[in-house]
Design a protein around this motif. Sequence first.
Motif, mmCIF file in Angstrom:
data_model
loop_
_atom_site.group_PDB
_atom_site.id
_atom_site.type_symbol
_atom_site.label_atom_id
_atom_site.label_comp_id
_atom_site.label_asym_id
_atom_site.label_seq_id
_atom_site.Cartn_x
_atom_site.Cartn_y
_atom_site.Cartn_z
ATOM 1 N N ASP A 164 0.084 6.155 -7.647
ATOM 2 C CA ASP A 164 0.627 7.246 -7.644
ATOM 3 C C ASP A 164 0.088 8.274 -6.703
ATOM 4 O O ASP A 164 -0.981 8.709 -6.780
ATOM 5 C CB ASP A 164 0.815 7.808 -8.879
ATOM 6 C CG ASP A 164 1.603 8.961 -9.052
ATOM 7 O OD1 ASP A 164 2.290 9.271 -7.915
ATOM 8 O OD2 ASP A 164 2.083 9.429 -10.092
ATOM 9 N N TYR A 165 0.892 8.350 -5.477
ATOM 10 C CA TYR A 165 0.310 9.140 -4.496
ATOM 11 C C TYR A 165 1.016 10.823 -4.661
ATOM 12 O O TYR A 165 0.896 11.443 -3.620
ATOM 13 C CB TYR A 165 0.979 8.738 -3.021
ATOM 14 C CG TYR A 165 0.246 7.383 -2.680
ATOM 15 C CD1 TYR A 165 -1.070 7.428 -2.554
ATOM 16 C CD2 TYR A 165 0.869 6.239 -2.404
ATOM 17 C CE1 TYR A 165 -1.804 6.286 -2.096
ATOM 18 C CE2 TYR A 165 0.380 5.299 -2.017
ATOM 19 C CZ TYR A 165 -1.105 5.226 -1.915
ATOM 20 O OH TYR A 165 -1.650 3.958 -1.325
ATOM 21 N N SER A 166 1.693 10.927 -5.768
ATOM 22 C CA SER A 166 2.259 12.311 -5.901
ATOM 23 C C SER A 166 1.117 13.381 -5.862
ATOM 24 O O SER A 166 -0.066 13.375 -6.303
ATOM 25 C CB SER A 166 3.041 12.290 -7.510
ATOM 26 O OG SER A 166 3.875 11.229 -7.401
ATOM 27 N N LEU A 167 1.576 14.560 -5.625
ATOM 28 C CA LEU A 167 0.858 15.811 -5.382
ATOM 29 C C LEU A 167 -0.024 15.931 -6.689
ATOM 30 O O LEU A 167 -1.139 16.073 -6.558
ATOM 31 C CB LEU A 167 1.865 16.648 -4.774
ATOM 32 C CG LEU A 167 1.062 18.273 -4.498
ATOM 33 C CD1 LEU A 167 -0.047 17.858 -3.211
ATOM 34 C CD2 LEU A 167 1.723 19.444 -4.129
ATOM 35 N N ALA A 175 1.684 -4.753 -6.850
ATOM 36 C CA ALA A 175 0.811 -3.491 -6.857
ATOM 37 C C ALA A 175 1.607 -2.871 -5.536
ATOM 38 O O ALA A 175 1.478 -3.215 -4.491
ATOM 39 C CB ALA A 175 -0.460 -3.545 -6.732
ATOM 40 N N ALA A 176 1.931 -1.580 -6.068
ATOM 41 C CA ALA A 176 2.691 -0.695 -4.763
ATOM 42 C C ALA A 176 2.351 0.788 -4.999
ATOM 43 O O ALA A 176 2.113 1.225 -6.116
ATOM 44 C CB ALA A 176 4.187 -1.067 -4.806
ATOM 45 N N GLY A 177 2.500 1.381 -3.872
ATOM 46 C CA GLY A 177 2.216 2.936 -3.900
ATOM 47 C C GLY A 177 3.560 3.500 -4.585
ATOM 48 O O GLY A 177 4.623 2.697 -4.552
ATOM 49 N N SER A 178 3.373 4.695 -4.888
ATOM 50 C CA SER A 178 4.398 5.473 -5.442
ATOM 51 C C SER A 178 4.526 6.900 -5.348
ATOM 52 O O SER A 178 3.420 7.493 -5.164
ATOM 53 C CB SER A 178 4.557 5.055 -7.112
ATOM 54 O OG SER A 178 5.720 5.575 -7.651
ATOM 55 N N LEU A 179 5.692 7.517 -5.291
ATOM 56 C CA LEU A 179 5.710 9.050 -4.895
ATOM 57 C C LEU A 179 6.818 9.642 -5.498
ATOM 58 O O LEU A 179 8.192 8.997 -5.300
ATOM 59 C CB LEU A 179 5.866 9.116 -3.457
ATOM 60 C CG LEU A 179 5.750 10.616 -2.947
ATOM 61 C CD1 LEU A 179 4.322 11.257 -2.912
ATOM 62 C CD2 LEU A 179 6.103 10.667 -1.177
ATOM 63 N N GLY A 180 6.583 10.696 -6.439
ATOM 64 C CA GLY A 180 7.473 11.215 -6.867
ATOM 65 C C GLY A 180 8.134 10.902 -8.315
ATOM 66 O O GLY A 180 7.424 10.098 -8.840
ATOM 67 N N PRO A 181 9.032 11.648 -8.653
ATOM 68 C CA PRO A 181 9.386 11.466 -10.141
ATOM 69 C C PRO A 181 10.332 10.129 -10.327
ATOM 70 O O PRO A 181 11.158 9.528 -9.214
ATOM 71 C CB PRO A 181 9.994 12.763 -10.559
ATOM 72 C CG PRO A 181 10.812 13.211 -9.077
ATOM 73 C CD PRO A 181 9.953 13.003 -8.306
ATOM 74 N N ALA A 182 10.456 9.854 -11.697
ATOM 75 C CA ALA A 182 11.374 8.943 -12.011
ATOM 76 C C ALA A 182 12.924 8.977 -11.429
ATOM 77 O O ALA A 182 13.329 10.315 -11.497
ATOM 78 C CB ALA A 182 11.568 8.634 -13.351
ATOM 79 N N PHE A 227 0.740 -1.053 0.078
ATOM 80 C CA PHE A 227 0.026 0.141 0.029
ATOM 81 C C PHE A 227 0.762 1.235 0.038
ATOM 82 O O PHE A 227 0.569 2.048 -0.578
ATOM 83 C CB PHE A 227 -0.787 -0.166 1.105
ATOM 84 C CG PHE A 227 -1.924 1.080 1.417
ATOM 85 C CD1 PHE A 227 -3.062 1.132 0.897
ATOM 86 C CD2 PHE A 227 -1.389 2.293 2.433
ATOM 87 C CE1 PHE A 227 -3.813 2.313 0.954
ATOM 88 C CE2 PHE A 227 -2.384 3.160 2.294
ATOM 89 C CZ PHE A 227 -3.504 3.217 1.821
ATOM 90 N N PHE A 228 1.870 1.118 0.576
ATOM 91 C CA PHE A 228 2.787 2.383 0.970
ATOM 92 C C PHE A 228 3.905 2.730 -0.224
ATOM 93 O O PHE A 228 4.298 1.598 -1.000
ATOM 94 C CB PHE A 228 3.505 2.366 2.268
ATOM 95 C CG PHE A 228 2.598 1.913 3.389
ATOM 96 C CD1 PHE A 228 2.054 3.007 3.698
ATOM 97 C CD2 PHE A 228 2.655 0.709 3.932
ATOM 98 C CE1 PHE A 228 0.834 2.894 4.855
ATOM 99 C CE2 PHE A 228 1.851 0.677 4.868
ATOM 100 C CZ PHE A 228 0.928 1.617 5.563
ATOM 101 N N PHE A 229 4.505 3.749 -0.357
ATOM 102 C CA PHE A 229 5.094 4.147 -1.415
ATOM 103 C C PHE A 229 6.688 3.613 -0.712
ATOM 104 O O PHE A 229 6.748 3.373 0.345
ATOM 105 C CB PHE A 229 5.352 5.527 -2.067
ATOM 106 C CG PHE A 229 5.517 6.512 -0.646
ATOM 107 C CD1 PHE A 229 7.062 6.856 -0.420
ATOM 108 C CD2 PHE A 229 4.801 7.329 0.122
ATOM 109 C CE1 PHE A 229 7.466 7.719 0.641
ATOM 110 C CE2 PHE A 229 5.199 8.127 1.029
ATOM 111 C CZ PHE A 229 6.298 8.468 1.299
ATOM 112 N N PRO A 230 7.523 3.256 -1.637
ATOM 113 C CA PRO A 230 8.820 2.880 -0.952
ATOM 114 C C PRO A 230 9.457 3.794 -0.201
ATOM 115 O O PRO A 230 9.851 4.991 -0.578
ATOM 116 C CB PRO A 230 9.911 2.497 -2.262
ATOM 117 C CG PRO A 230 8.946 2.616 -3.640
ATOM 118 C CD PRO A 230 7.632 3.535 -3.181
ATOM 119 N N ARG A 231 9.680 3.535 1.075
ATOM 120 C CA ARG A 231 10.530 4.133 1.977
ATOM 121 C C ARG A 231 11.190 3.708 3.293
ATOM 122 O O ARG A 231 11.700 4.390 3.993
ATOM 123 C CB ARG A 231 9.375 5.085 2.493
ATOM 124 C CG ARG A 231 8.328 4.874 3.481
ATOM 125 C CD ARG A 231 7.732 6.046 3.891
ATOM 126 N NE ARG A 231 6.522 5.364 4.661
ATOM 127 C CZ ARG A 231 5.878 6.481 5.283
ATOM 128 N NH1 ARG A 231 5.655 7.850 4.963
ATOM 129 N NH2 ARG A 231 4.811 6.004 6.128
#
Length: 190
Positions: free
Chosen positions: A79-82, A53-60, A25-29
Amino acid sequence: MTDVFLARQGSARRQRGRRVVAGLFFFPRGGSAQVARALSHALAQTGWEVTLAAGSLGPAGEQTHAPTFFGAVDLVTVDYSLNRRGGDGGVPFQPSYEDRPGAPDRVFATVDDDAYERLVDVWADALDRAGAARAEVLHLHHLTPANEAALRAFPTVPVVGQLHGTELALLRAIEAGAPSGWRFAERWRQ
């Protein structure tokens, strides 16, 4: 002749059935992302067809960007990006099991029903895009809205849930006396 046909049909079903859809569920951190990546690679090496299936945040290029972090893993992202959040139909930012001052993710115990239901819908879609309906098993990291999505959208697919330390820490905090702002703490405890 029928017995031979049924035996072949069963054998083909078993070979096709070596498919797992994993969910993070979470972006990699943190450590959970490390575990999901390592397990996805290990399962693939033993003959399983794996989609994560995974969360993602931010650019490549950023380590919080799921395709960058997970590399060669067959991947479906949320994609959880703003620029992907908010507004009509946007993806609500992932909640967290930790209540950290200044962090962009609020603690699960403050997530209202509308945000929860939207996350369930988003994750039902992500699991569907990952091929959950064709999976022999779903392997879901943590207890999150992804679990409810799996239950509602794919009720006949077995689920293996993997707890990590953060949800246990949340339960301990609730049992010790949840802060006043944690309006939904009791629901998460249950």
